[in-house]
Design an enzyme around this catalytic site. Structure first.
Site, mmCIF file in Angstrom:
data_model
loop_
_atom_site.group_PDB
_atom_site.id
_atom_site.type_symbol
_atom_site.label_atom_id
_atom_site.label_comp_id
_atom_site.label_asym_id
_atom_site.label_seq_id
_atom_site.Cartn_x
_atom_site.Cartn_y
_atom_site.Cartn_z
ATOM 1 N N ASP A 70 -2.353 11.011 -2.361
ATOM 2 C CA ASP A 70 -2.524 9.957 -3.369
ATOM 3 C C ASP A 70 -2.695 10.546 -4.767
ATOM 4 O O ASP A 70 -2.451 9.875 -5.760
ATOM 5 C CB ASP A 70 -3.707 9.060 -3.011
ATOM 6 C CG ASP A 70 -3.317 8.148 -1.869
ATOM 7 O OD1 ASP A 70 -3.285 8.624 -0.726
ATOM 8 O OD2 ASP A 70 -2.988 6.973 -2.141
ATOM 9 N N ARG B 175 0.835 -1.197 0.000
ATOM 10 C CA ARG B 175 0.000 0.000 0.000
ATOM 11 C C ARG B 175 0.877 1.258 0.000
ATOM 12 O O ARG B 175 2.085 1.169 0.122
ATOM 13 C CB ARG B 175 -0.960 0.006 1.212
ATOM 14 C CG ARG B 175 -0.221 -0.275 2.537
ATOM 15 C CD ARG B 175 -0.858 0.319 3.730
ATOM 16 N NE ARG B 175 -0.822 1.766 3.676
ATOM 17 C CZ ARG B 175 0.278 2.505 3.909
ATOM 18 N NH1 ARG B 175 1.445 1.959 4.214
ATOM 19 N NH2 ARG B 175 0.223 3.821 3.845
ATOM 20 N N GLY B 176 0.165 2.416 -0.071
ATOM 21 C CA GLY B 176 0.893 3.686 -0.167
ATOM 22 C C GLY B 176 1.030 4.013 -1.641
ATOM 23 O O GLY B 176 1.431 3.154 -2.445
ATOM 24 N N ALA B 177 0.691 5.260 -2.013
ATOM 25 C CA ALA B 177 0.634 5.624 -3.435
ATOM 26 C C ALA B 177 1.914 5.274 -4.209
ATOM 27 O O ALA B 177 1.850 4.593 -5.234
ATOM 28 C CB ALA B 177 0.287 7.107 -3.557
ATOM 29 N N ARG C 180 -6.451 -0.100 -7.921
ATOM 30 C CA ARG C 180 -7.049 0.888 -7.000
ATOM 31 C C ARG C 180 -7.192 2.182 -7.801
ATOM 32 O O ARG C 180 -6.307 2.525 -8.579
ATOM 33 C CB ARG C 180 -6.169 1.138 -5.754
ATOM 34 C CG ARG C 180 -6.133 -0.040 -4.797
ATOM 35 C CD ARG C 180 -5.383 0.319 -3.511
ATOM 36 N NE ARG C 180 -6.222 1.026 -2.544
ATOM 37 C CZ ARG C 180 -5.760 1.516 -1.392
ATOM 38 N NH1 ARG C 180 -4.466 1.423 -1.097
ATOM 39 N NH2 ARG C 180 -6.566 2.130 -0.550
ATOM 40 N N GLN D 173 -3.600 2.532 9.670
ATOM 41 C CA GLN D 173 -2.227 2.657 9.141
ATOM 42 C C GLN D 173 -1.330 3.422 10.112
ATOM 43 O O GLN D 173 -0.122 3.186 10.164
ATOM 44 C CB GLN D 173 -2.239 3.377 7.782
ATOM 45 C CG GLN D 173 -2.770 2.536 6.638
ATOM 46 C CD GLN D 173 -4.251 2.720 6.430
ATOM 47 O OE1 GLN D 173 -4.981 3.051 7.361
ATOM 48 N NE2 GLN D 173 -4.726 2.501 5.219
ATOM 49 N N ASN E 79 -6.121 12.338 -0.053
ATOM 50 C CA ASN E 79 -5.259 11.536 0.832
ATOM 51 C C ASN E 79 -6.174 10.705 1.719
ATOM 52 O O ASN E 79 -7.412 10.818 1.651
ATOM 53 C CB ASN E 79 -4.336 12.445 1.657
ATOM 54 C CG ASN E 79 -3.274 11.649 2.399
ATOM 55 O OD1 ASN E 79 -2.636 10.771 1.817
ATOM 56 N ND2 ASN E 79 -3.091 11.913 3.679
ATOM 57 N N LYS E 80 -5.564 9.882 2.549
ATOM 58 C CA LYS E 80 -6.326 8.989 3.426
ATOM 59 C C LYS E 80 -7.462 9.726 4.117
ATOM 60 O O LYS E 80 -7.295 10.828 4.625
ATOM 61 C CB LYS E 80 -5.362 8.386 4.463
ATOM 62 C CG LYS E 80 -5.967 7.438 5.464
ATOM 63 C CD LYS E 80 -6.765 6.329 4.833
ATOM 64 C CE LYS E 80 -5.991 5.522 3.831
ATOM 65 N NZ LYS E 80 -6.861 4.686 2.957
HETATM 66 O O1 MRU Z 1 -4.975 3.215 1.600
HETATM 67 P P1 MRU Z 1 -3.514 3.491 1.765
HETATM 68 O O2 MRU Z 1 -2.952 2.992 3.046
HETATM 69 O O3 MRU Z 1 -2.713 3.042 0.564
HETATM 70 O O4 MRU Z 1 -3.429 5.086 1.806
HETATM 71 C C1 MRU Z 1 -2.174 5.688 1.868
HETATM 72 C C2 MRU Z 1 -2.221 7.157 1.997
HETATM 73 O O5 MRU Z 1 -3.263 7.777 1.975
HETATM 74 C C3 MRU Z 1 -0.891 7.872 2.030
HETATM 75 O O6 MRU Z 1 -0.985 9.045 2.781
HETATM 76 C C4 MRU Z 1 -0.457 8.222 0.599
HETATM 77 O O7 MRU Z 1 -0.551 7.099 -0.233
HETATM 78 C C5 MRU Z 1 0.911 8.749 0.552
HETATM 79 S S1 MRU Z 1 2.126 7.522 0.972
HETATM 80 C C6 MRU Z 1 3.646 8.212 0.726
#
Ligand code: MRU
Length: 342
Positions: free
Chosen positions: A227, A49-51, A86, A186, A237-238
């Site tokens: 993201d 996970r994470g963009a 995603r 997270q 973002n999240k």
């Molecule tokens: O659903 P996730 O855990 O993939 O969401 C991640 C986030 O929202 C992060 O803040 C974003 O991807 C930046 S990670 C460097």
């Protein structure tokens, strides 16, 4: 492909491995990944996970399949399937587009080199972001963050957390307020794991406690990841980031979004055009992870569960990117558009 090692993805002696983030922090399980279906399932389950990292992982998988003898049609289909795993993080789409362009050369070596370049570039972008962001802060800053934006979310040191690691490296001893980040925790599971591992002082709070910290003057700045950033500076973002931005604005606490240029989508005019992933209601009806699973809401309860929210540019103090730090005026004058042209 050469061996490539990151905190939660690695390519070693011809095999791709993913550190299962769903099982962290109590179990550190490395899972092999050798098919598009397996990678898509891992991305959807947030095991990876994470963009930035989902783009990197998907690219390594395609390169691996190319080395295993997959033909051009299979690779093209694979890239398109992975691209759609995603919908919100644009990094995944950028990476798959780069891989598709490479595929057009009909050359396996070019595809492998592109995947390696994507991995290595991500590390460099994190370093540049960290250098830029750390210059903004002095010693002993109390910084609040949401979700996980660190070594688990990128091939390098991270984005918002990367800035914090850099401050620590510079001897500026930051303290981190960690938002738990419901529904998938997270912050509570991953950011705490990372910060403890790297010896950074931190305190965990539930998302709904951040307001008190901001009101009581206990936070010097808020740093979050993204993201997807639209060309007017709005960003996804999240989920929970928007509430935090409103609170920071009300309490006059600086609020920064931290990301690589690969998170910018110049084709998105503003935040209303960013597709937001909706997830299974079970994530809100209870919780599950390496600690087991608990369901507290009646199974037929209707649930609202967007994975991300959009924060308008008007609430952002600065955009910390690898290319520099941008103000609202600069963003209004097309700084992000210029980025793509560069
Ligand atoms: O659903 P996730 O855990 O993939 O969401 C991640 C986030 O929202 C992060 O803040 C974003 O991807 C930046 S990670 C460097």
């Amino acid at each position: 492909m050469k061996d490539l090692l990151a905190t939660s993805v690695k390519y070693e002696q011809g095999r791709l491995w993913v550190l299962d983030q769903h099982a962290l922090p109590h179990q550190e399980n490395w899972l092999p990944c050798d098919s598009v279906d397996a990678m898509v399932a891992m991305i959807k389950a947030l095991q990876i996970r994470g963009a930035p990292l989902i783009g990197v992982g998907a690219s390594l998988l395609l390169a691996h399949l190319a080395e295993q003898g997959a033909d051009r049609e299979q690779l093209e289909q694979g890239a398109l399937t992975l691209r759609a795993a995603r919908p919100t993080a644009v990094n995944l789409m950028h990476c798959m587009d780069r891989m598709l362009t490479s595929l057009k050369q009909n050359d396996r070596v070019a595809l492998v080199r592109t995947a390696e370049a994507i991995f290595e570039e991500d590390i460099k972008l994190c370093n540049r972001i960290a250098e830029n962001g750390a210059a903004l802060f002095g010693s002993g800053q109390r910084l609040l963050t949401h979700c996980n934006t660190g070594r688990l979310a990128t091939a390098g040191a991270g984005t918002a957390l990367g800035v914090i690691y850099k401050l620590a490296e510079q001897g500026k001893a930051p303290h981190v307020w960690v938002d738990e980040t419901r529904p998938l925790l997270q912050g509570g599971r991953l950011t705490t794991w990372e910060l403890a591992k790297y010896g950074i002082s931190h305190t965990l709070q539930c998302d709904n406690m951040a307001g008190i910290l901001l009101r009581d003057g206990k936070v010097d700045a808020v740093l979050v990841g993204a993201d997807r950033i639209a060309r007017n500076g709005d960003f996804a973002n999240k989920v929970g980031t928007y509430s935090l931005a409103v609170l920071a604005h009300f309490h006059k606490v600086p609020f920064y979004v931290v990301a690589p240029y690969t998170t910018v989508d110049v084709d998105c005019a503003d935040g209303t055009q960013i597709p937001i992933e909706q997830r299974d209601g079970a994530e809100v009806q209870g919780v599950s992870g390496s600690f087991g699973s608990v369901e507290w809401a009646p199974a037929d309860t209707e649930v609202f569960n967007p994975a991300f929210d959009v924060t308008p540019a008007a609430l952002v103090t600065g955009w910390i990117l690898d290319t520099g730090i941008y103000s609202q005026d600069e963003i209004r004058n097309g700084a992000l558009l210029a980025l793509e042209a560069a």
